[in-house]
Scaffold this motif. Sequence first.
Motif, PDB file in Angstrom:
ATOM      1  N   ALA A 139       0.803  -1.268  -0.062  1.00 43.65           N
ATOM      2  CA  ALA A 139      -0.013  -0.044  -0.096  1.00 43.65           C
ATOM      3  C   ALA A 139       0.754   1.316   0.089  1.00 43.65           C
ATOM      4  CB  ALA A 139      -1.017   0.004   1.208  1.00 43.65           C
ATOM      5  N   VAL A 140       1.853   1.343   0.756  1.00 48.72           N
ATOM      6  CA  VAL A 140       2.697   2.510   0.998  1.00 48.72           C
ATOM      7  C   VAL A 140       3.642   2.727  -0.373  1.00 48.72           C
ATOM      8  CG1 VAL A 140       4.868   3.335   2.114  1.00 48.72           C
ATOM      9  CG2 VAL A 140       3.075   2.367   3.424  1.00 48.72           C
ATOM     10  N   ALA A 141       4.114   1.371  -0.908  1.00 45.36           N
ATOM     11  CA  ALA A 141       4.907   1.488  -2.313  1.00 45.36           C
ATOM     12  C   ALA A 141       3.976   2.097  -3.465  1.00 45.36           C
ATOM     13  CB  ALA A 141       5.179   0.139  -2.454  1.00 45.36           C
ATOM     14  N   VAL A 142       2.646   1.584  -3.186  1.00 48.12           N
ATOM     15  CA  VAL A 142       2.040   1.892  -4.507  1.00 48.12           C
ATOM     16  C   VAL A 142       1.171   3.433  -4.364  1.00 48.12           C
ATOM     17  CG1 VAL A 142      -0.457   1.037  -3.873  1.00 48.12           C
ATOM     18  CG2 VAL A 142       0.443   0.829  -6.384  1.00 48.12           C
ATOM     19  N   GLY A 143       1.060   4.132  -3.142  1.00 46.21           N
ATOM     20  CA  GLY A 143       0.403   5.273  -2.818  1.00 46.21           C
ATOM     21  C   GLY A 143      -1.051   5.110  -2.610  1.00 46.21           C
ATOM     22  N   SER A 144      -1.354   3.991  -1.969  1.00 48.43           N
ATOM     23  CA  SER A 144      -2.820   3.625  -1.535  1.00 48.43           C
ATOM     24  C   SER A 144      -2.861   3.844   0.204  1.00 48.43           C
ATOM     25  CB  SER A 144      -3.363   2.484  -1.614  1.00 48.43           C
ATOM     26  OG  SER A 144      -2.641   1.374  -1.531  1.00 48.43           O
ATOM     27  N   ALA A 145      -1.737   4.387   0.572  1.00 50.06           N
ATOM     28  CA  ALA A 145      -1.453   4.883   2.109  1.00 50.06           C
ATOM     29  C   ALA A 145      -0.212   5.939   1.899  1.00 50.06           C
ATOM     30  CB  ALA A 145      -1.380   3.881   2.965  1.00 50.06           C
ATOM     31  N   PHE A 146      -0.182   6.739   2.662  1.00 50.15           N
ATOM     32  CA  PHE A 146       0.992   7.728   2.838  1.00 50.15           C
ATOM     33  C   PHE A 146       2.124   7.128   3.585  1.00 50.15           C
ATOM     34  CE2 PHE A 146       0.359  11.811   0.709  1.00 50.15           C
ATOM     35  CZ  PHE A 146      -1.105  11.538   0.415  1.00 50.15           C
ATOM     36  N   GLY A 147       1.396   6.378   4.826  1.00 48.45           N
ATOM     37  CA  GLY A 147       2.384   5.323   5.682  1.00 48.45           C
ATOM     38  C   GLY A 147       1.663   4.259   6.068  1.00 48.45           C
ATOM     39  N   GLY A 148       2.557   3.318   6.385  1.00 48.35           N
ATOM     40  CA  GLY A 148       1.856   2.188   7.084  1.00 48.35           C
ATOM     41  C   GLY A 148       2.515   1.575   8.204  1.00 48.35           C
ATOM     42  N   TYR A 149       1.892   0.776   8.942  1.00 47.89           N
ATOM     43  CA  TYR A 149       2.360   0.019  10.034  1.00 47.89           C
ATOM     44  C   TYR A 149       2.354  -1.479   9.838  1.00 47.89           C
ATOM     45  CZ  TYR A 149       2.565   4.378  12.208  1.00 47.89           C
ATOM     46  OH  TYR A 149       2.597   5.932  12.621  1.00 47.89           O
ATOM     47  N   GLY A 150       3.316  -1.968  10.447  1.00 49.69           N
ATOM     48  CA  GLY A 150       3.284  -3.538  10.459  1.00 49.69           C
ATOM     49  C   GLY A 150       3.960  -3.993  11.682  1.00 49.69           C
ATOM     50  N   SER A 151       4.053  -5.510  11.834  1.00 48.78           N
ATOM     51  CA  SER A 151       4.730  -5.907  12.992  1.00 48.78           C
ATOM     52  C   SER A 151       5.936  -6.679  12.304  1.00 48.78           C
ATOM     53  CB  SER A 151       3.678  -6.852  13.742  1.00 48.78           C
ATOM     54  OG  SER A 151       3.317  -7.760  12.885  1.00 48.78           O
ATOM     55  N   ASP A 152       7.008  -6.529  13.287  1.00 48.55           N
ATOM     56  CA  ASP A 152       8.149  -7.456  12.891  1.00 48.55           C
ATOM     57  C   ASP A 152       8.446  -8.274  13.985  1.00 48.55           C
ATOM     58  OD1 ASP A 152      11.078  -7.798  12.425  1.00 48.55           O
ATOM     59  OD2 ASP A 152      11.038  -6.272  10.948  1.00 48.55           O
ATOM     60  N   THR A 153       8.439  -9.857  13.623  1.00 52.84           N
ATOM     61  CA  THR A 153       8.735 -10.775  14.584  1.00 52.84           C
ATOM     62  C   THR A 153      10.014 -11.403  14.297  1.00 52.84           C
ATOM     63  OG1 THR A 153       6.602 -11.014  15.018  1.00 52.84           O
ATOM     64  CG2 THR A 153       8.041 -12.735  15.855  1.00 52.84           C
ATOM     65  N   GLY A 154      10.435 -11.396  13.154  1.00 51.18           N
ATOM     66  CA  GLY A 154      11.697 -11.791  12.434  1.00 51.18           C
ATOM     67  C   GLY A 154      12.131 -11.320  11.151  1.00 51.18           C
ATOM     68  N   GLY A 155      11.638 -10.200  10.757  1.00 49.10           N
ATOM     69  CA  GLY A 155      11.710  -9.568   9.606  1.00 49.10           C
ATOM     70  C   GLY A 155      10.562  -8.994   9.028  1.00 49.10           C
ATOM     71  N   SER A 156       9.433  -9.172   9.626  1.00 51.28           N
ATOM     72  CA  SER A 156       8.233  -8.932   8.991  1.00 51.28           C
ATOM     73  C   SER A 156       7.814  -7.394   8.436  1.00 51.28           C
ATOM     74  CB  SER A 156       6.930  -9.582   9.763  1.00 51.28           C
ATOM     75  OG  SER A 156       7.024 -10.802   9.499  1.00 51.28           O
ATOM     76  N   VAL A 157       8.472  -6.442   8.926  1.00 51.66           N
ATOM     77  CA  VAL A 157       8.593  -5.091   8.460  1.00 51.66           C
ATOM     78  C   VAL A 157       9.433  -5.020   7.356  1.00 51.66           C
ATOM     79  CG1 VAL A 157       8.843  -2.683   8.791  1.00 51.66           C
ATOM     80  CG2 VAL A 157       7.438  -4.094  10.520  1.00 51.66           C
ATOM     81  N   ARG A 158      10.969  -5.286   7.708  1.00 55.77           N
ATOM     82  CA  ARG A 158      11.773  -5.082   7.119  1.00 55.77           C
ATOM     83  C   ARG A 158      12.104  -5.813   5.650  1.00 55.77           C
ATOM     84  NH1 ARG A 158      15.872  -6.771  11.353  1.00 55.77           N
ATOM     85  NH2 ARG A 158      13.764  -7.524  12.094  1.00 55.77           N
ATOM     86  N   GLN A 159      11.759  -6.876   5.729  1.00 50.69           N
ATOM     87  CA  GLN A 159      11.834  -7.901   4.476  1.00 50.69           C
ATOM     88  C   GLN A 159      10.620  -7.348   3.571  1.00 50.69           C
ATOM     89  OE1 GLN A 159       9.573 -10.198   3.427  1.00 50.69           O
ATOM     90  NE2 GLN A 159      10.636 -11.584   2.204  1.00 50.69           N
ATOM     91  N   PRO A 160       9.831  -7.063   3.752  1.00 51.71           N
ATOM     92  CA  PRO A 160       8.804  -6.554   2.837  1.00 51.71           C
ATOM     93  C   PRO A 160       9.094  -5.201   2.240  1.00 51.71           C
ATOM     94  CG  PRO A 160       7.434  -6.834   4.783  1.00 51.71           C
ATOM     95  CD  PRO A 160       8.625  -7.441   4.914  1.00 51.71           C
ATOM     96  N   THR A 212      19.087  -6.502   3.710  1.00 52.09           N
ATOM     97  CA  THR A 212      17.980  -6.631   4.671  1.00 52.09           C
ATOM     98  C   THR A 212      17.416  -8.066   4.395  1.00 52.09           C
ATOM     99  OG1 THR A 212      17.219  -4.510   4.323  1.00 52.09           O
ATOM    100  CG2 THR A 212      15.860  -5.923   5.101  1.00 52.09           C
ATOM    101  N   SER A 213      17.379  -8.603   2.912  1.00 52.01           N
ATOM    102  CA  SER A 213      16.750  -9.804   2.382  1.00 52.01           C
ATOM    103  C   SER A 213      17.924 -10.572   1.346  1.00 52.01           C
ATOM    104  CB  SER A 213      15.530  -9.505   1.607  1.00 52.01           C
ATOM    105  OG  SER A 213      15.066 -10.663   0.894  1.00 52.01           O
ATOM    106  N   PRO A 214      18.011 -11.575   1.686  1.00 54.49           N
ATOM    107  CA  PRO A 214      19.019 -12.338   0.716  1.00 54.49           C
ATOM    108  C   PRO A 214      18.619 -12.245  -0.824  1.00 54.49           C
ATOM    109  CG  PRO A 214      17.776 -14.040   1.935  1.00 54.49           C
ATOM    110  CD  PRO A 214      17.228 -12.693   2.539  1.00 54.49           C
ATOM    111  N   THR A 215      17.331 -12.007  -1.270  1.00 54.34           N
ATOM    112  CA  THR A 215      16.909 -11.885  -2.703  1.00 54.34           C
ATOM    113  C   THR A 215      16.171 -10.709  -2.641  1.00 54.34           C
ATOM    114  OG1 THR A 215      14.947 -13.269  -2.272  1.00 54.34           O
ATOM    115  CG2 THR A 215      16.903 -14.470  -2.715  1.00 54.34           C
TER     116      THR A 215
END
Lengths: 492, 482
Positions: free
Chosen positions: A162-183, A403-406
């Motif tokens: 959503a943030v990447a495409v502009g359907s939100a100005f900012g977003g929130y996620g949760s990161d347990t093992g990389g769940s914000v950083r990897q996406p 951040t991500s191996p690929t």
Amino acid sequence: MSDLADLTIHEAGAGLRARNFTATDLLDATLRRAAVTEAHLHAYLTIDHDGARAAAATADRSLAAGDDDRPLLGIPVALKDNMVTRGVVTTASSQILAGWNPPYDGTAVARLREGGAVIVGKTNLDEFAMGSSTENSAYGPTRNPWDTNTVPGGSSGGSAAAVAVGSAFGGYGSDTGGSVRQPASLTGTVGVKPTYGLVSRYGLIAFASSLDQIGPLARTVADAATLLEGVAGWDRLDATSYHGDLPDISGSLEAGVEGLRIGVVSELTGEGIDPEVLSATRVVSDRLSDAGAAITEVSLPSTEFALSAYYLIAPAEASANLARFDGVRYGLRVDGETTEEMMAKTRADGFGPEVTRRILLGTYALSAGYYDAFYGQAQRVRTLVRQDFATAYERVDVLVSPTSPTTAFEIGAKVSDPLAMYYSDVCTIPSNLSGDPAMSVPVALDEGGLPIGFQVMAPALGEELMFRVAAEVERAAEFTVRARLATSEVDA
Amino acid sequence: MTNWEAVIGIETHVELQTATKMFCGCPVDFGDAPNTAVCPVCLALPGALPVANEQAIEGILSIAEALDCTLTETSLFYRKNYFYPDLPKNYQISQFTFPVGVDGHLDLEVAGETTRIGITRVHMEEDTGKSLHQGETGRIHGAAHTLLDFNRAGVPLVEVVTEPDIRSPQQARAYGAELQRIVRALGVSDAKLEEGSMRFDANVSLRPQGSDRLGIRAEVKNVNSLRSMQRAIAYEIDRQTEVLEEGGAVVQETRHWNEESGVTTSMRSKEESEDYRYFQEPDLLPLYIDEAWRRRVRARRPELPAQKRARYHDLGADAQVAALLVDSPDLGTLYEDAVVGGADPRPVGIWLTGEVVAYLRREGKAIGDTGLRSGDLVELAAMTAEGDLSSTAAKEVLGAVLAGEGNPQAVAEARDLLQISDVSAIENAVDEVLAANADAVEKILGGDTKPVGFLVGQVMRATGGRADPKVVHELIRTKAAG
């Protein structure tokens, strides 16, 4: 770029205060963008049109009254659907919570409302945040706006897309093992996993309590700082939340890296990491060096065990955290002859395969006779990881790695191979185990035109330093391209 | 035939009467309509988190300290995992290693003999909700459906576990009673067995007399009074004796006490028992009790029942009266105040544990609902000591004071119960009686003392029974012999 939906949060905020447009205009632009892109992406599970309109109208009244000093006032944001929102269905992308309408707001959500942010809706995730591709959603996968044949990463793939495409100005996620950083890495956005305890977990549907942190996704480092500041701070409802002075994140962005010691994690510079990702990482390191930082290689020897330890600790905690979904008080109920049968059927029908796998794994790891060999051993590895970081931070100020191996992989590519999927988090997991902050900044595109993320890690409560370096990375990388779907003509 | 020795350990759950629940802000109040004292935390809604209640921690520290436990400096919370509909999270936040208190003891005095019962551990946990099985029996078997009330879910619960140091049903009962007194004296719980705010589970095993090995134990649940604990353990000892005498083996299992039929029945055996998969609760920080906090807890330890009994004993109450007064703190307070106010402890103790207790029971009243104050006891004791009241009259006055008729002096005057102990007033009556009964005087002078009693009776009659018989007796003896 005349579309309001493409502004950064800082640009949008300035425009609102200059009365160039209203919060309602920003929301309209956001919803128009979503109307075009959602059919291709499925970033959102729920768009709360009425709630968002009401919040935008309230923001406009505040702006008109000159009550405009809250940085997120009138800014449309997207929330991962494991953040509990009063009156807005919250499912964690699971059948077991289909239609659950929470009677309360989580603390981060309440702070956003108080801050005047406009909550556009709830975004897709891997069920209960278990996954690295947003394919494990009971409501269908989210796609990557850079290439809709690929995944956006996960589990916060919906917010990232959503943030990447502009359907939100900012977003929130949760990161347990990389769940914000990897996406973030896979969608060309900035994603932050704050220090454990910096953001209250009250109202975040728990996956692994000792690892979970809410963190922002944004299009710029400065926006990420503002989004993080909007939710950070002590909460008496979360016993593990940090009670002390908050780092001045936004104030650190222009300081540069002159004289800073930056360590490149040597375990994350070779095998298992895509060569294109590695070379992009090296380019950024060189530019940081050019900007005055001292770059050295630093070893975190426990890194190779961190992934295994994580996949015992997180499922073990999850096996207890997800026990409450039993059909008794809320959510799905599948009837049975006895209470036990009702619970068993509800859980069998309500949880998807990855969640079931992790509950079983975690239950097994905690069982009598296995505890020491699995959970106990994993906790010892966790201690080693912490020690490794502590030792490293005696020599350097921050650590960096890919951040991500690929880059983004094709939808379905890793669905039948859980271990390959788990490997997506190899670079991000150590910071969750240590509790330290880490963030991803987009730095380049690979040959296929997919974004590459660069990770900056810092000691606990070192957000100031981390953002300072991240801002320099952002300037050095000059990464200004936008996701294809956000810029191309797309059929509505 | 083998002589079997019973080996008994007791686990006690005490609900703390805190303002709010263990991990949320819901009130602890058992009078509420079902499912009204609930919130996202104690209903285990997705996303909710526990925060430990400081008042409850103070409560468990008081208990652990009163039982002379070592207070753990860094104590840990654990998750105890099991599925049950009235356990909202399907895990209970409890403690495992590093409980709040360890290695304590409780000294029991039964029939003049002191026995030290070891306290293994005192730990903090949370209560479950209540399952209300809807059906004829009220039990889960045969219930058509079950209703759940979560008002109790998350109420702070302290578990006190003894060493297997108890040897008889009587001792078990005495332990339960003393623990109840201690908890009440600390003011942390009303500890009502019938309402479940205090609950016992007893582990019972047998071994040949003289052996130091432990036999296989059965855990007896559902004992809802001290009496039923004693009965259940006695039954269990008999049952296990029979099993062993017949050459069988006791099965390690949980047994349910049936109050009506007076027997225990098997609930589940150890083979079916659950693996609780304990692991440290990640939502809570370790509980750090520093030396300053431990000192504060020690400093505020109130007088415990055993100390109070000893003090009452020192104040002049015999052991039985002292025990009764400690069990009824309101009466104990009256006793203390009266004795400190100068009253003779002996009659006050007897009045309080005799007439007063009987009156309260008969009238269904608490002491505060009566007219009796400690000053009345001081006055009454003084009147008796000075001979103004006979012991019978004193009891009558006490009854009237309890009924609110006024203070002892006023009651005694109004009821005309005061003894005449003024010698000159009695002397006149004695002289008249002696003059009218010359025969009797004659006999006495001749050495026959039998008529003395007759003459005393005549004087008492003449004074309307108010003359002090001792004084009358004395006067007749001097005058008749004179």
